[in-house]
Write a protein that holds these residues in place. Structure first.
Motif, PDB file in Angstrom:
ATOM      1  N   TYR A   1      -1.461  -4.043  -9.104  1.00 32.16           N
ATOM      2  CA  TYR A   1      -0.516  -3.863  -8.001  1.00 32.16           C
ATOM      3  C   TYR A   1       0.929  -3.696  -8.449  1.00 32.16           C
ATOM      4  CZ  TYR A   1      -4.224  -4.718  -4.720  1.00 32.16           C
ATOM      5  OH  TYR A   1      -5.385  -4.589  -3.994  1.00 32.16           O
ATOM      6  N   PHE A   2       1.270  -4.169  -9.654  1.00 30.13           N
ATOM      7  CA  PHE A   2       2.680  -4.174 -10.042  1.00 30.13           C
ATOM      8  C   PHE A   2       3.005  -3.303 -11.252  1.00 30.13           C
ATOM      9  CE2 PHE A   2       2.053  -8.198  -7.761  1.00 30.13           C
ATOM     10  CZ  PHE A   2       3.056  -8.099  -6.804  1.00 30.13           C
TER      11      PHE A   2
ATOM     12  N   GLU B   1     -12.259  -4.063   0.891  1.00 31.63           N
ATOM     13  CA  GLU B   1     -12.549  -4.874  -0.288  1.00 31.63           C
ATOM     14  C   GLU B   1     -11.450  -4.737  -1.342  1.00 31.63           C
ATOM     15  OE1 GLU B   1     -16.742  -4.952  -1.688  1.00 31.63           O
ATOM     16  OE2 GLU B   1     -17.113  -3.550  -0.031  1.00 31.63           O
ATOM     17  N   GLY B   2     -10.347  -4.057  -0.997  1.00 27.07           N
ATOM     18  CA  GLY B   2      -9.210  -4.006  -1.899  1.00 27.07           C
ATOM     19  C   GLY B   2      -9.197  -2.860  -2.880  1.00 27.07           C
ATOM     20  N   HIS B   3      -9.926  -1.780  -2.628  1.00 25.27           N
ATOM     21  CA  HIS B   3     -10.026  -0.677  -3.588  1.00 25.27           C
ATOM     22  C   HIS B   3      -9.212   0.562  -3.198  1.00 25.27           C
ATOM     23  CE1 HIS B   3     -13.394  -2.345  -6.031  1.00 25.27           C
ATOM     24  NE2 HIS B   3     -13.654  -2.978  -4.904  1.00 25.27           N
ATOM     25  N   ARG B   4      -9.028   0.803  -1.920  1.00 28.56           N
ATOM     26  CA  ARG B   4      -8.481   2.078  -1.478  1.00 28.56           C
ATOM     27  C   ARG B   4      -7.097   2.353  -2.067  1.00 28.56           C
ATOM     28  NH1 ARG B   4      -9.792   7.185  -0.002  1.00 28.56           N
ATOM     29  NH2 ARG B   4      -8.489   7.989   1.658  1.00 28.56           N
ATOM     30  N   TYR B   5      -6.260   1.360  -2.152  1.00 27.79           N
ATOM     31  CA  TYR B   5      -4.887   1.509  -2.642  1.00 27.79           C
ATOM     32  C   TYR B   5      -4.873   2.050  -4.068  1.00 27.79           C
ATOM     33  CZ  TYR B   5      -0.074  -0.119  -3.752  1.00 27.79           C
ATOM     34  OH  TYR B   5       1.244  -0.212  -4.131  1.00 27.79           O
ATOM     35  N   ILE B   6      -5.600   1.410  -4.954  1.00 24.57           N
ATOM     36  CA  ILE B   6      -5.607   1.850  -6.342  1.00 24.57           C
ATOM     37  C   ILE B   6      -6.440   3.126  -6.510  1.00 24.57           C
ATOM     38  CG2 ILE B   6      -7.538   0.312  -6.928  1.00 24.57           C
ATOM     39  CD1 ILE B   6      -4.613   1.389  -9.223  1.00 24.57           C
ATOM     40  N   ASP B   7      -7.466   3.314  -5.685  1.00 22.04           N
ATOM     41  CA  ASP B   7      -8.290   4.527  -5.802  1.00 22.04           C
ATOM     42  C   ASP B   7      -7.484   5.781  -5.497  1.00 22.04           C
ATOM     43  OD1 ASP B   7     -10.520   3.150  -6.579  1.00 22.04           O
ATOM     44  OD2 ASP B   7     -11.560   3.282  -4.654  1.00 22.04           O
ATOM     45  N   LEU B   8      -6.670   5.745  -4.455  1.00 21.72           N
ATOM     46  CA  LEU B   8      -5.836   6.904  -4.138  1.00 21.72           C
ATOM     47  C   LEU B   8      -4.839   7.176  -5.261  1.00 21.72           C
ATOM     48  CD1 LEU B   8      -5.131   6.355  -0.336  1.00 21.72           C
ATOM     49  CD2 LEU B   8      -6.386   8.263  -1.352  1.00 21.72           C
ATOM     50  N   LYS B   9      -4.276   6.119  -5.800  1.00 20.19           N
ATOM     51  CA  LYS B   9      -3.253   6.258  -6.839  1.00 20.19           C
ATOM     52  C   LYS B   9      -3.820   6.855  -8.113  1.00 20.19           C
ATOM     53  CE  LYS B   9      -0.038   3.353  -9.509  1.00 20.19           C
ATOM     54  NZ  LYS B   9       0.496   1.976  -9.677  1.00 20.19           N
TER      55      LYS B   9
ATOM     56  N   PHE C   1       3.089   3.106  -3.990  1.00 23.01           N
ATOM     57  CA  PHE C   1       1.784   2.843  -4.585  1.00 23.01           C
ATOM     58  C   PHE C   1       1.901   1.949  -5.827  1.00 23.01           C
ATOM     59  CE2 PHE C   1       0.088   6.079  -1.788  1.00 23.01           C
ATOM     60  CZ  PHE C   1      -1.171   5.557  -1.511  1.00 23.01           C
ATOM     61  N   THR C   2       3.076   1.421  -6.054  1.00 26.86           N
ATOM     62  CA  THR C   2       3.290   0.273  -6.939  1.00 26.86           C
ATOM     63  C   THR C   2       4.119  -0.721  -6.142  1.00 26.86           C
ATOM     64  OG1 THR C   2       3.340   1.718  -8.879  1.00 26.86           O
ATOM     65  CG2 THR C   2       4.200  -0.529  -9.144  1.00 26.86           C
ATOM     66  N   LEU C   3       3.681  -1.962  -6.066  1.00 28.33           N
ATOM     67  CA  LEU C   3       4.382  -2.943  -5.246  1.00 28.33           C
ATOM     68  C   LEU C   3       5.659  -3.420  -5.935  1.00 28.33           C
ATOM     69  CD1 LEU C   3       1.514  -5.213  -3.835  1.00 28.33           C
ATOM     70  CD2 LEU C   3       2.689  -3.302  -2.714  1.00 28.33           C
ATOM     71  N   PRO C   4       6.617  -3.920  -5.143  1.00 30.28           N
ATOM     72  CA  PRO C   4       7.859  -4.441  -5.734  1.00 30.28           C
ATOM     73  C   PRO C   4       7.653  -5.820  -6.357  1.00 30.28           C
ATOM     74  CG  PRO C   4       7.886  -4.762  -3.358  1.00 30.28           C
ATOM     75  CD  PRO C   4       6.639  -3.974  -3.664  1.00 30.28           C
TER      76      PRO C   4
END
Length: 547
Positions: free
Chosen positions: A148-149, A483-491, A527-530
């Motif tokens: 995430y970071f 389940e927490g995958h979509r964010y990193i999958d798109l990136k 798509f990267t958190l602060p």
């Protein structure tokens, strides 16, 4: 990390932590490390408390809210993150940072405390196995923070997060280090865990603790994100072949003498909402099955599809590792629905309409997608004209976490499932030019999600690598939703799949404007958190770009 460390020092965690970091005064009766860590039994008690700090709930929710998995529900007026308003004080980012560094701190305290005594020879295997679990959890927490970071997980030189390899003192300022440094540390922790872990728990609960399936699945995911596809494929195949776990099936046999036109279903089981479901009278076998699926007691009946029983925690299913969430300990599903996953349960977020539409599409070969009925509560109201529907007209109630027997909102969190390993296999095979092998892996998962007995889902045919990546991304979107995958999958995969942005339905965002768009590009800085501002106030570390 430092701000959370200060909070730890000023708090008392279940009587376990000493206060040597806050003061040199040793008070009468104080339970410090020297008093606590004197035998393996006490180490195990501390490890049990460490598992209680294991949390990915905020990771899952922010992945839903910052992408296209959810729409604002009837129980929520506004959510800044959902409208892509993300700043350094973002609550999800702070929670992810604090949760994982809390777990790391507990692991480090256990590792430090264990060094204070030498166990008897007969206790040495258990001693080392406890340390193996602590180091595996520490490794995973660091990796999850990187997801995430860190701006680019595949670049060893890119900036990562703070490496916490010890219990730091108050005055320590720990820097952000490179991904390469973090990966070396993580791999060393995993190697120690592999060499020292002992699995002694029964199969019914072993998946709730660090086990060899967890270690191999963790490596498969980590190497995939690093773009080391040789190793990712190696460990995904190892899990598929040797885990002893199979894909949870969704097929369901219609009960004998089931009335073909039943329109009202008696409420059964726990957590049921409306007694009607939103389909036409049963004039096809598929529609009859839809009703019968909800007539059974899904929490207790062995007649329920194995896939549904997994989500209500009545069965292990295809889980490789789940975070234990007993009733009344943690109510994760209340992140999506205030009181329960049904229409009157106060939905905070609805399923995104475009995601819902994917579950309604025919699978081919007469197959039907069980995820339509497994992930959406039967009390949901589905509009025939979604373009003009209001938030109260259409309420697509998320039911992936329906609670377990005796609870509306408590569910174990599925950290790794076998389905993901098939997706990793498919993606790696495409990288190797084996489009047919990738298609076969995707077909196996789709077949497991069909609920019509005898129907066979056709194997897809890919004309190009991009078409294969697009189909893999599509199936990951459907299967791994919430389940927490979509964010990193798109990136990481979107560009290869020809997907350029999130995919929200027009009505899913009520605040669409130039400053609050309905969708954002996959290259967007968000798509990267602060790095949380609370951390930067006390620890001089660089912020991510855009914030």
């Amino acid at each position: 990390m430092k701000v959370f460390k200060i909070l730890l020092v000023l708090s008392v965690f279940a009587g376990f932590t000493g206060c040597e970091d806050a003061t040199d005064i040793v008070q009468k009766g104080e339970l410090n490390d020297q008093a606590l860590f004197r035998n393996v039994e006490n180490m195990q008690l501390y490890l049990n408390e460490t598992y209680d700090r294991f949390s990915v709930e905020s990771d899952i929710v922010v992945s839903s809210v910052l992408t296209d998995e959810v729409a604002l529900g009837s129980g929520l007026t506004v959510n800044d993150t959902h409208r892509f308003f993300v700043v350094s004080t973002n609550g999800y980012a702070r929670s992810i940072w604090a949760n994982h560094y809390s777990l790391i701190n507990y692991c480090n305290r256990l590792i430090r405390g264990a060094a204070l005594f030498t166990p008897p020879a007969g206790d040495l295997p258990a001693y080392n196995s406890i340390l193996a679990q602590a180091r595996a959890l520490r490794a995973f927490a660091h990796f999850q923070l990187m997801v995430y970071f860190s701006p680019d997980l595949s670049n060893n030189n890119a900036l990562g997060v703070v490496l916490a390899d010890r219990v730091p003192a108050i005055e320590d300022d720990l820097p952000r280090v490179s991904n390469g440094t973090l990966y070396t540390f993580i791999e060393n922790d995993i190697a120690f865990a592999e060499a020292n872990l002992i699995e002694v728990l029964p199969i019914t609960v072993s998946h709730k603790f660090v086990n060899f399936n967890f270690l191999n699945a963790f490596k498969a995911r980590m190497y995939l994100y690093r773009k080391d596809y040789v190793k990712a494929l190696q460990f995904a195949n190892l899990v598929i072949s040797n885990s002893g776990v199979t894909l949870a099936q969704s097929t369901f046999t219609l009960p004998a003498n089931y009335p073909a036109t039943t329109d009202v279903i008696p409420p059964t089981g726990t957590g049921t909402g409306s007694t009607t479901i939103n389909v036409q009278p049963s004039n096809t076998p598929a529609q009859a099955v839809q009703r019968a699926l909800f007539q059974i007691d899904q929490w207790n009946s062995t007649a329920a599809p194995a896939y549904r029983r997994m989500w209500v925690d009545a069965d292990k299913g295809e889980s490789l590792m789940s975070i234990d969430r007993p009733n009344n300990r943690s109510n994760f599903s209340s992140q999506y629905n205030t009181n329960g996953s049904y229409w009157t349960g106060g939905p905070l977020f609805d399923m995104g309409r475009n995601l819902f539409n994917l579950y309604t599409q025919p699978m081919g070969g007469g197959a039907q997608d069980f995820r339509r009925w497994c992930f959406v509560d039967r009390s949901a109201t589905i509009s025939t004209d979604p373009n003009s529907a209001t938030r109260t007209d259409e309420v697509i109630v998320i039911d992936k976490y329906p609670g377990k027997a005796g609870s509306h909102t408590s569910n174990d969190i599925k950290l790794f499932r076998l389905s993901e390993m098939y997706f990793i296999r498919a993606e790696c095979l495409v990288r190797n030019g084996d489009l047919a092998g990738a298609a076969a892996a995707i077909q196996l998962v789709r077949q497991a999600r069909n609920y019509i007995v005898g129907a066979v889902v056709p194997t897809p045919t890919y004309a190009s690598a991009q078409a294969a990546f697009a189909d893999i991304l599509l199936e990951r979107r459907k299967e791994l939703a919430f389940e927490g995958h979509r964010y990193i999958d798109l990136k990481r995969l979107g560009a290869d799949a020809g997907v350029t942005s999130t995919d929200r339905f027009s009505q899913d965002s009520n605040n669409s404007s130039a400053t609050s768009p309905a969708n954002i590009d996959i290259t967007d800085y968000r798509f990267t958190l602060p790095i949380p501002q609370d951390e930067r106030n006390v620890n001089n570390i660089p912020q991510n770009n855009g914030y």
